[in-house]
Design an enzyme around this catalytic site. Sequence first.
Site, short mmCIF file in Angstrom:
data_model
loop_
_atom_site.label_atom_id
_atom_site.label_comp_id
_atom_site.label_asym_id
_atom_site.label_seq_id
_atom_site.Cartn_x
_atom_site.Cartn_y
_atom_site.Cartn_z
N HIS A 1 -63.41 65.40 -41.09
CA HIS A 1 -62.24 65.51 -40.23
C HIS A 1 -62.40 66.65 -39.23
CE1 HIS A 1 -59.41 63.24 -43.23
NE2 HIS A 1 -60.46 62.53 -42.85
N GLU B 1 -60.79 69.41 -38.72
CA GLU B 1 -60.72 70.76 -39.25
C GLU B 1 -62.07 71.20 -39.82
OE1 GLU B 1 -56.68 68.83 -40.38
OE2 GLU B 1 -58.73 68.20 -39.87
N ARG C 1 -60.71 47.00 -24.24
CA ARG C 1 -61.30 46.30 -25.37
C ARG C 1 -62.04 47.27 -26.29
NH1 ARG C 1 -64.15 40.93 -22.62
NH2 ARG C 1 -62.22 39.91 -21.91
N ASP D 1 -61.00 28.95 -20.06
CA ASP D 1 -61.92 29.98 -19.53
C ASP D 1 -63.20 30.14 -20.34
OD1 ASP D 1 -60.03 30.47 -17.60
OD2 ASP D 1 -59.11 32.15 -18.67
N CYS E 1 -54.74 67.03 -44.09
CA CYS E 1 -54.52 66.17 -45.26
C CYS E 1 -54.60 66.98 -46.54
CB CYS E 1 -55.54 65.03 -45.29
SG CYS E 1 -57.25 65.56 -45.46
N SER F 1 -58.46 30.96 -11.57
CA SER F 1 -57.99 32.34 -11.75
C SER F 1 -59.10 33.37 -11.64
CB SER F 1 -57.32 32.49 -13.12
OG SER F 1 -58.23 32.19 -14.17
#
Length: 372
Positions: free
Chosen positions: A53, A55, A187, A203, A78, A171
């Site tokens: 983590h 920290e 994404r 598509d 945590c 399109s």
Amino acid sequence: MNHNVDERFMDEALALAERGRGRTSPNPMVGAVVVRDNEIVGRGWHPAAGEPHAEAFALREAGDRTRGATIYVTLEPCSHHGRTPPCSDAVIAAGVTRVVAGMEDPHPKVAGSGFARLREAGIAVDIGVREAACRRLNEVYITRIVTGMPFVTLKIAASLDGRIATSSGHSHWITGPAAREQVHRMRDEHDAVLIGIGTLLKDNPLLTTRLPGGGGRNAYRIVVDSRLRTPLHANIFGEDGRERLIVFTAVTDRKQIAPYQERSLAVLHAPDTGNGILDLADIMRQLAARDICSVLIEGGAEIGGSAMDARIVHKVCFFYAPRIIGGRGAVGMLGGTGITTMHEAIDITEAEITRFGPDFCVTGYVSRPPAG
């Protein structure tokens, strides 16, 4: 306590946390800085689930300078053993005398217990510095923990007059390269990308992430297909990582499902709410059960409208190109049931406008509480 100083160092921690965007799910993004004598002596952020983590990295960099220092962290340290040891224990062992946190962790295994452990050890704890920014940073994590549902973003690309395709269905492309590159960044940051069968048949997209230089990761690719019409030769099947492809359908006929399973494709059942519309809230619950915490809906008007009708959308990103399509038969931005009176309209809050080349994107948050 100097609020201006605290905010400045918390801003450093927030910037560090951003480095983990798109990589920490189902964990939160967290940044931390260790400060001694008004100087940063240690920096850290959580790079990915399963890794140490923030920290831990910050304390390691600070070394013996942690004694008597202050640590600024965007989220409560945590207090439980997971894939890594408790951060609160590491902070105590390092000799830190003050902890400044952006917010309490809503996870039931933490939820104030980390702060309690620090205070029991005689450490001063201040909570709420840059809290709004810390909450926005982890809107995905907070939504998943509090509601049990993924955080859902609806993305649409349209002309200035609100059309996503011409009357002939053409399109490609409404928006320019800069806007499309931004969609690939989105994404890369989401756990899953979702489309409806209509978009797939029209598509035949890859739904992969293609960033300049080849960077980025491919999210889960989700197809909502009530009658299981997904072609087995579709482009989404041609890429590596079929285990990250899921088709939701109302079909239960094993013979119809078998060809997909033979190709190691996940076909999951979702109830039909009528007229071939699958229960999107149920689909979201199933995805959450797989630790999919964020979903980007990229489909057409029908899946977008159905998502708004189902009240599963938290955020919208509407890209507009400065061009006019027109025509009574041109496809509008949203289908679905919609509303009948204006007082039912869904308000978008915190709306912001960003330019991408000649195009612009309006982002904002859905004010109506999503389904839980």
